[in-house]
Design a protein around this motif. Structure first.
Motif, mmCIF file in Angstrom:
data_model
loop_
_atom_site.group_PDB
_atom_site.id
_atom_site.type_symbol
_atom_site.label_atom_id
_atom_site.label_comp_id
_atom_site.label_asym_id
_atom_site.label_seq_id
_atom_site.Cartn_x
_atom_site.Cartn_y
_atom_site.Cartn_z
ATOM 1 N N SER A 132 0.933 -1.204 0.007
ATOM 2 C CA SER A 132 -0.036 -0.156 -0.194
ATOM 3 C C SER A 132 0.980 1.326 0.011
ATOM 4 C CB SER A 132 -0.841 -0.115 1.149
ATOM 5 O OG SER A 132 -0.037 -0.024 2.332
ATOM 6 N N VAL A 151 -6.338 3.810 -4.038
ATOM 7 C CA VAL A 151 -5.509 2.651 -3.420
ATOM 8 C C VAL A 151 -6.206 1.992 -2.452
ATOM 9 C CG1 VAL A 151 -3.476 2.246 -2.271
ATOM 10 C CG2 VAL A 151 -3.432 4.087 -3.702
ATOM 11 N N SER A 153 -6.252 -0.889 0.256
ATOM 12 C CA SER A 153 -4.711 -1.611 1.074
ATOM 13 C C SER A 153 -5.449 -2.518 2.000
ATOM 14 C CB SER A 153 -4.165 -0.468 1.603
ATOM 15 O OG SER A 153 -4.983 0.463 2.381
#
Length: 267
Positions: A132, A151, A153
Motif C-alpha cells: 500500500s 488505493v 490496502s
C-alpha cells in the motif's frame, strides 16, 4: 585470473542472474564487506560447503578461493568516496536490488503498462501491507499527470471494489508473493466483468498471472535482505519508477500540459 578484473563487487553483481541460491548467500557475504575468513571458516559461518565456495569462485571466472580473497582485499583497498562504489551493507543491498531489477527489465511489458495507464483516467491500485505504501507513491506520481488513483490496502476494500468493477476498468496489483487466495478471487470476479489487470510480483508462478493483461517481475530479496534491513516495498518502488519514467517519455506532450496546469493552480 584469466581476465583482468578491477572490482569484485561489480563482478559479483554482473553474475547475479547466474548464481544458485547457495551462491547468492556467498555473494551477499562479500557484498556486505564482511571479515575475510578461510574457506572452511566461511563455510561454517554461512552454512554452505567448501566446494560450493570453490564453485562460486570459478563462476566469477577465478581459479580458486585464494584468488577471490586476493581480489576482495584489492577491491576493498581501492574503494573511495565515489558514489558508484558500495560503502555499507545497506547500500550494497540497494545496489544488488537495482542490478537484479535491471536484469529482469522487459521493455514491451513496461510499454504495455504505460499504454494501459494512458488509456484510462481512473486506475485502482490493490496492495496489502507494505504494498500500500508503493500504492501511495504511484498515486502521488500519476495524480500529477491527470489520473485519478484509488488505493485499496485491505482485503475487505479490495473485495468491495472488485464487486463494483466495470468493463475496461484498470486495476494495478502489487503483490510480491502473488499468492493471496482472496485477491485471486477478486481478480477472477473483476475479469468476468471485463476489467483489465496489471501485476507487479516476484513470483513467476503466481496464479494471478493467467488473469492479468501484463505482468512485471520485481527483484526478489536475498536471505539477508529479507531480514528487514531493506524496506520491503523497495523492489516495487523501483518498478513503479521505471513505469513512470517510461510513461513520461512516451507521453511528454500530455505530461507537460498537466504539469503546466498544476503550476498555474499553485500560483
Amino acid at each position: 585470473m584469466s581476465d583482468k578484473v578491477d572490482d569484485l563487487f561489480l563482478l559479483i553483481e554482473s553474475k547475479r542472474n547466474t548464481l544458485t541460491a547457495v551462491e547468492q548467500i556467498i555473494a551477499d557475504y562479500f557484498i556486505s564487506k564482511r571479515k575475510i575468513l578461510s574457506i572452511s571458516e566461511l563455510a561454517r559461518k554461512i552454512s554452505v560447503s567448501p566446494p560450493s565456495i570453490t564453485r562460486f569462485s570459478k563462476k566469477l571466472g577465478l581459479n580458486n578461493y585464494k584468488e577471490l580473497v586476493f581480489l576482495y582485499k584489492m577491491s576493498l583497498s581501492d574503494q573511495t568516496q565515489d558514489a558508484s562504489l558500495i560503502s555499507t551493507p545497506v547500500t550494497a543491498s540497494y545496489h544488488a536490488l537495482a542490478t537484479r531489477s535491471d536484469a529482469s527489465y522487459r521493455s514491451e511489458a513496461v510499454k504495455n503498462f504505460c499504454d494501459m495507464i494512458y488509456s484510462t483516467r481512473i486506475i485502482l491500485f490493490w496492495g496489502l501491507g507494505f504494498n500500500s505504501f508503493a500504492g501511495q507513491d504511484f498515486e502521488f506520481k500519476f495524480t500529477r499527470l491527470g489520473k485519478f488513483i484509488q488505493v485499496y490496502s485491505d482485503q475487505h476494500s479490495i473485495s468491495l471494489s472488485a464487486s463494483s468493477l466495470r468493463k475496461n476498468d484498470v486495476v494495478l496489483i502489487s503483490s510480491l508473493s502473488g499468492e493471496d487466495p482472496d485477491i485471486l478471487e477478486a481478480i477472477k470476479q473483476g475479469k468476468e466483468k471485463g476489467a483489465h489487470f496489471l501485476l507487479i510480483t516476484t513470483n513467476e508462478d503466481s496464479p494471478f498471472i493467467d488473469y492479468c493483461d501484463e505482468t512485471i517481475y520485481a527483484a526478489s530479496f536475498s536471505s539477508n535482505e529479507a531480514l528487514g534491513n531493506i524496506s520491503p516495498q523497495i523492489p516495487v518502488l523501483i518498478q513503479l519508477d521505471i513505469i513512470y519514467s517510461k510513461y513520461v517519455s512516451m507521453h511528454r506532450k500530455s505530461v507537460n500540459k498537466w504539469l503546466v496546469s498544476e503550476n498555474i493552480l499553485k500560483g
